[in-house]
Design an enzyme around this catalytic site. Structure first.
Site, mmCIF file in Angstrom:
data_model
loop_
_atom_site.group_PDB
_atom_site.id
_atom_site.type_symbol
_atom_site.label_atom_id
_atom_site.label_comp_id
_atom_site.label_asym_id
_atom_site.label_seq_id
_atom_site.Cartn_x
_atom_site.Cartn_y
_atom_site.Cartn_z
ATOM 1 N N LYS A 76 -8.906 2.713 -15.437
ATOM 2 C CA LYS A 76 -7.676 2.125 -15.984
ATOM 3 C C LYS A 76 -7.226 1.065 -14.978
ATOM 4 C CE LYS A 76 -3.707 1.777 -15.971
ATOM 5 N NZ LYS A 76 -3.056 0.452 -15.733
ATOM 6 N N SER B 35 1.183 1.719 -5.544
ATOM 7 C CA SER B 35 2.369 1.840 -4.693
ATOM 8 C C SER B 35 2.666 3.312 -4.405
ATOM 9 C CB SER B 35 3.556 1.182 -5.391
ATOM 10 O OG SER B 35 3.750 1.799 -6.641
ATOM 11 N N CYS C 153 -3.193 -4.248 0.865
ATOM 12 C CA CYS C 153 -2.662 -3.014 1.457
ATOM 13 C C CYS C 153 -2.976 -2.952 2.940
ATOM 14 C CB CYS C 153 -3.252 -1.806 0.755
ATOM 15 S SG CYS C 153 -5.022 -1.729 0.964
ATOM 16 N N GLU D 11 8.121 -2.097 1.844
ATOM 17 C CA GLU D 11 6.846 -2.804 1.669
ATOM 18 C C GLU D 11 7.136 -4.019 0.792
ATOM 19 O OE1 GLU D 11 3.816 -1.228 -0.983
ATOM 20 O OE2 GLU D 11 2.247 -2.024 0.304
HETATM 21 P P1 NAD Z 1 1.485 0.004 -8.937
HETATM 22 O O1 NAD Z 1 1.784 1.320 -8.317
HETATM 23 O O2 NAD Z 1 2.594 -0.710 -9.623
HETATM 24 O O3 NAD Z 1 0.328 0.163 -10.053
HETATM 25 C C1 NAD Z 1 -0.884 0.809 -9.762
HETATM 26 C C2 NAD Z 1 -1.441 1.401 -11.051
HETATM 27 O O4 NAD Z 1 -0.522 2.364 -11.555
HETATM 28 C C3 NAD Z 1 -1.644 0.371 -12.151
HETATM 29 O O5 NAD Z 1 -2.859 0.650 -12.827
HETATM 30 C C4 NAD Z 1 -0.441 0.568 -13.053
HETATM 31 O O6 NAD Z 1 -0.718 0.275 -14.419
HETATM 32 C C5 NAD Z 1 -0.127 2.044 -12.888
HETATM 33 N N1 NAD Z 1 1.292 2.345 -13.022
HETATM 34 C C6 NAD Z 1 2.335 1.532 -12.706
HETATM 35 N N2 NAD Z 1 3.496 2.149 -12.961
HETATM 36 C C7 NAD Z 1 3.201 3.376 -13.426
HETATM 37 C C8 NAD Z 1 3.999 4.496 -13.844
HETATM 38 N N3 NAD Z 1 5.331 4.460 -13.839
HETATM 39 N N4 NAD Z 1 3.355 5.618 -14.252
HETATM 40 C C9 NAD Z 1 2.022 5.666 -14.263
HETATM 41 N N5 NAD Z 1 1.215 4.636 -13.874
HETATM 42 C C10 NAD Z 1 1.800 3.508 -13.457
HETATM 43 O O7 NAD Z 1 0.820 -0.906 -7.821
HETATM 44 P P2 NAD Z 1 0.445 -2.440 -7.903
HETATM 45 O O8 NAD Z 1 1.712 -3.231 -7.856
HETATM 46 O O9 NAD Z 1 -0.513 -2.700 -9.001
HETATM 47 O O10 NAD Z 1 -0.359 -2.622 -6.535
HETATM 48 C C11 NAD Z 1 0.249 -2.875 -5.305
HETATM 49 C C12 NAD Z 1 0.455 -1.604 -4.523
HETATM 50 O O11 NAD Z 1 -0.799 -0.950 -4.310
HETATM 51 C C13 NAD Z 1 1.009 -1.860 -3.133
HETATM 52 O O12 NAD Z 1 1.982 -0.888 -2.863
HETATM 53 C C14 NAD Z 1 -0.199 -1.696 -2.221
HETATM 54 O O13 NAD Z 1 0.101 -1.331 -0.893
HETATM 55 C C15 NAD Z 1 -0.929 -0.615 -2.928
HETATM 56 N N6 NAD Z 1 -2.334 -0.598 -2.535
HETATM 57 C C16 NAD Z 1 -2.741 0.382 -1.691
HETATM 58 C C17 NAD Z 1 -4.042 0.422 -1.268
HETATM 59 C C18 NAD Z 1 -4.514 1.492 -0.351
HETATM 60 O O14 NAD Z 1 -5.702 1.550 -0.086
HETATM 61 N N7 NAD Z 1 -3.669 2.361 0.171
HETATM 62 C C19 NAD Z 1 -4.956 -0.550 -1.715
HETATM 63 C C20 NAD Z 1 -4.519 -1.536 -2.581
HETATM 64 C C21 NAD Z 1 -3.188 -1.550 -2.987
#
Ligand code: NAD
Length: 519
Positions: free
Chosen positions: A186, A239, A294, A394
Site C-alpha cells: 500500500k 510518521s 527520515c 519533526e
Molecule cells: P504518513 O504517516 O503520513 O503516511 C505513511 C503511510 O501511512 C501512507 O501509506 C499513508 O497512506 C498511511 N496513512 C496516513 N495516515 C493514515 C491514517 N490515519 N491511518 C492509517 N494509515 C495512514 O507519512 P508520510 O508523510 O507519507 O511520510 C513521512 C514520514 O515518514 C516522516 O515522518 C518520516 O520521518 C517517516 N519516515 C520514516 C522512515 C524510517 O525509516 N523511520 C523512513 C521514511 C520516512
C-alpha cells in the site's frame, strides 16, 4: 462549446493510477480517488484510486492463494526470479526515477540514487538460499538428530510513506518474496506510480501472478489490511503517530508488526572536527531531497566554540544551492504538496517568533521552475533551543537548526533527551570521543564523520524510541527473520540393522513416562 472529453483541463481526462492485482492493473470497485500532483508545477496530473475494504479483501484473497504455491516453490526457482528482477530494475531504473521525480519532486539524480539503494536490497535477497539455511545437529541423543528450518508467513503487507516511493518498498518486498511470502503493497497516495513500475518489473521477472500486489488508498485500505485475518505481518514506514497506531492495531489483530516512525536527527560537531567536511555534510544531509528524508540532518549541535565559525560556512554553501524543477539539474526540488510546503513554511515564522536567529530565509527563494510549484528554499536557524517548535517537531522540510552546546556531555544529553532515535552523526578527529558517542547515544544508526549513515542492505535499518515500534529492523538478517517462522524438528528413524533404535527412550524400547532426557 468545448466538449468535456476535449478539454485538456477536465478532470475526467486525467490518467487514473490503478491497483495491481492478479498480475495486471485493476480498478476494483471503490469510487473514491485522490489527486496526484506534479510538485514542480503545482498541477494535478493524475487521479489515484483509493481502495475500499472490499477491494482489499479481493486482493488479499488472490495473494493468499498465490502465496501458498510460491511458498512451496524451490529456492532455486525463487532465486531465479530475484536475479531476473534485479536485471529488469537495473535496466529500467531511469523509468522508476522519472516516475518518482514527477510525483515526489526530488531531483532526478537523487531519485536514481534511491533506486540504487533499493537495488542493493534486491541483491541481498538474491542470497536467499544462504540466508534461509537452517541448522543441523547430528546425534543429539542416541539415534536422534535435530534440524531447524524457516518457513514463510503467507501474506504480508507493506505500507510505505511518500518520501521514498521506490526504496522503502524495496527495503521489504524483495526479502519477503525471497522468503516465500506474497506481498500486498500500500504505497503513499501522494506518489503512487513508481509502485506500478515495480509491479511490471516483477511480472517481467517471471514472478507468478498474485505474489506481488499493489493496493492504493488511505486509512480505509490501511485499516482493512491491519484487520484482515489472512495478513500475517505488516511492515510500515511513516510518521510516528501513524506508526504507533499501525503497531497497536496490527498487534491487537495478532499480526507481527514492524512500524518505523519519524525522526529528528542530530549531527554533533566537536571543536576538533574538520569544519569544511562538517559544513559540506550539514548542507548535503540537511537539504538533500528538500529535507524530506527520515535520515536527514535537521539539527546541528555545535559544541563550543565551533558555532561562530561553522554557521557562516554552512550559510555560504547554502547560497550556492539551486532550488528548482528536479528535471532541470537543480540541487533541490520542491516539497511534495502545497499543504506540506505551507506547514513547513509556518515553522520558519514560528522559529522567528520564538527568538531563533534566522540566518538564511528560504521563503525568499527564486526557484528555477513554475511559479505554482511547491517551493521553499534552504533555511538556516542559529541559536535554536529545545522548547521552540522548530526544534521540538519533526518538520520534514529544508529547515536546518543549529543548537549551541557548551560541552560534549551537554550535546550527548540533548540528543538522548530527544524522543526520536533514528539516525545521528558525530564529526570529530578524536577517535575515543567518537567511540564513546557510538556507545552512549540512544539512536539506532550512527555515523562517524558520515552524515546519513543508512546501513548497507546486509545490515538492518531501524531506529530506537519513537522511530520504531516493534523489535525487528528492516532488511539484513532481521528482515529475513521477520518474514519467516522457525521450526525445530527432532527425528529418530528406525535402523533396520539394529532392530531397535536409540536405546530405550520411547522409540521402540518400551514405555517410559519420564520427561525425555539425553541418552
Ligand atoms: P504518513 O504517516 O503520513 O503516511 C505513511 C503511510 O501511512 C501512507 O501509506 C499513508 O497512506 C498511511 N496513512 C496516513 N495516515 C493514515 C491514517 N490515519 N491511518 C492509517 N494509515 C495512514 O507519512 P508520510 O508523510 O507519507 O511520510 C513521512 C514520514 O515518514 C516522516 O515522518 C518520516 O520521518 C517517516 N519516515 C520514516 C522512515 C524510517 O525509516 N523511520 C523512513 C521514511 C520516512
Amino acid at each position: 462549446m468545448v466538449q468535456p472529453e476535449e478539454d485538456p483541463m477536465d478532470d475526467r481526462q486525467l490518467p487514473i493510477v490503478e491497483h495491481w492485482h492478479a498480475g495486471a492493473r485493476w480498478s476494483g470497485k471503490a469510487e473514491r480517488h485522490g489527486d496526484v500532483h506534479d510538485p514542480a508545477t503545482g498541477r494535478v496530473t493524475k487521479r489515484v484510486l483509493l481502495a475500499s475494504a472490499a477491494d482489499v479483501d479481493d486482493v488479499v484473497a488472490g495473494a493468499a492463494e498465490a502465496g501458498r504455491a510460491w511458498g512451496a516453490a524451490s529456492l532455486t526457482r525463487r532465486t531465479a526470479v530475484l536475479f531476473a528482477f534485479r536485471e529488469a530494475l537495473s535496466r529500467r531504473r531511469r523509468e522508476v526515477a522519472e516516475a518518482i521525480t514527477a510525483e515526489h519532486g526530488k531531483v532526478l539524480d537523487d531519485a536514481l540514487g534511491e533506486v540504487q539503494r533499493g537495488l542493493e536490497v534486491v541483491e541481498f535477497a538474491c542470497g536467499a538460499p544462504h540466508l534461509l539455511k537452517g541448522g543441523f545437529s547430528d546425534g543429539v541423543s542416541t539415534g536422534v538428530d535435530v534440524h531447524s528450518l524457516r518457513q514463510p508467513l503467507g501474506v504480508v503487507a507493506v505500507i510505505s510513506p511518500f518520501n521514498f516511493p521506490a526504496m522503502v518498498p524495496l527495503w521489504f518486498v524483495p526479502v519477503a518474496i525471497a522468503c516465500g511470502n506474497a506481498v500486498v503493497l500500500k504505497p503513499s497516495e501522494k506518489d503512487p506510480s513508481a509502485s506500478l513500475v515495480l509491479a511490471e518489473l516483477w511480472a517481467e521477472a517471471g514472478l507468478p501472478d498474485g505474489v506481488f500486489n499493489v493496493v492504493h488508498g488511505d486509512k480505509e485500505a490501511v485499516d482493512a489490511l491491519l484487520e484482515h485475518p489472512e495478513v500475517a505481518a505488516v511492515s510500515f514506514v511513516g510518521s510516528t503517530p501513524i506508526a504507533r497506531y499501525v503497531y497497536e492495531t496490527g498487534t491487537r489483530h495478532g499480526k507481527r508488526v514492524q512500524a518505523l516512525g519519524g525522526a529528528k536527527n542530530h549531527m554533533v560537531v566537536l571543536p576538533d572536527a574538520d569544519l569544511e567536511a562538517a559544513a559540506d555534510a550539514a548542507v548535503s544531509a540537511g537539504f538533500g531531497s528538500a529535507g524530506e528524508r527520515c535520515m536527514a540532518i535537521s539539527v546541528v549541535v555545535a559544541v563550543d566554540p565551533v558555532a561562530d565559525e561553522l554557521v557562516p560556512m554552512v550559510a555560504a554553501r547554502m547560497a550556492g544551492l539551486r532550488t528548482g524543477d528536479g528535471r532541470r539539474g537543480c540541487d533541490m526540488g520542491p516539497l511534495v504538496t502545497g499543504e506540506h510546503r505551507d506547514k513547513v513554511t509556518s515553522y520558519v515564522a514560528a522559529g522567528v517568533e520564538a527568538g531563533a536567529e534566522l540566518v538564511v530565509d528560504g521563503r525568499d527563494v527564486a526557484p528555477d521552475g513554475d511559479a505554482d510549484g511547491f517551493w521553499l528554499g534552504p533555511t538556516l536557524f542559529d541559536r535554536v533551543v529545545p522548547g521552540m517548535s522548530v526544534y521540538d517537531d519533526e518538520i520534514f522540510g529544508p529547515v536546518l537548526s543549529v543548537v549551541r552546546a557548551a560541552s560534549y556531555d551537554e550535546a550527548l544529553a540533548l540528543v538522548n533527551a530527544n524522543p526520536w532515535g533514528n539516525g545521528t552523526a558525530i564529526f570529530t578527529r578524536d577517535g575515543s570521543a567518537a567511540r564513546r558517542y557510538t556507545r552512549d547515544v540512544e539512536v539506532g544508526m550512527i555515523g562517524v564523520n558520515v552524515p546519513i549513515p543508512v546501513p548497507m542492505a546486509y545490515y538492518s535499518f531501524g531506529g530506537w524510541k519513537s522511530s520504531l515500534f516493534g523489535d525487528t529492523h528492516a532488511h539484513g538478517t532481521e528482515g529475513v527473520h521477520f518474514y519467516t517462522r522457525g521450526k525445530v524438528v527432532t527425528s529418530r528413524w528406525p535402523d533396520p540393522g539394529a532392530g531397535v533404535v536409540g536405546g530405550d527412550g520411547g522409540g521402540g524400547g518400551g514405555i517410559d513416562l519420564h520427561f525425555p532426557t539425553q541418552q
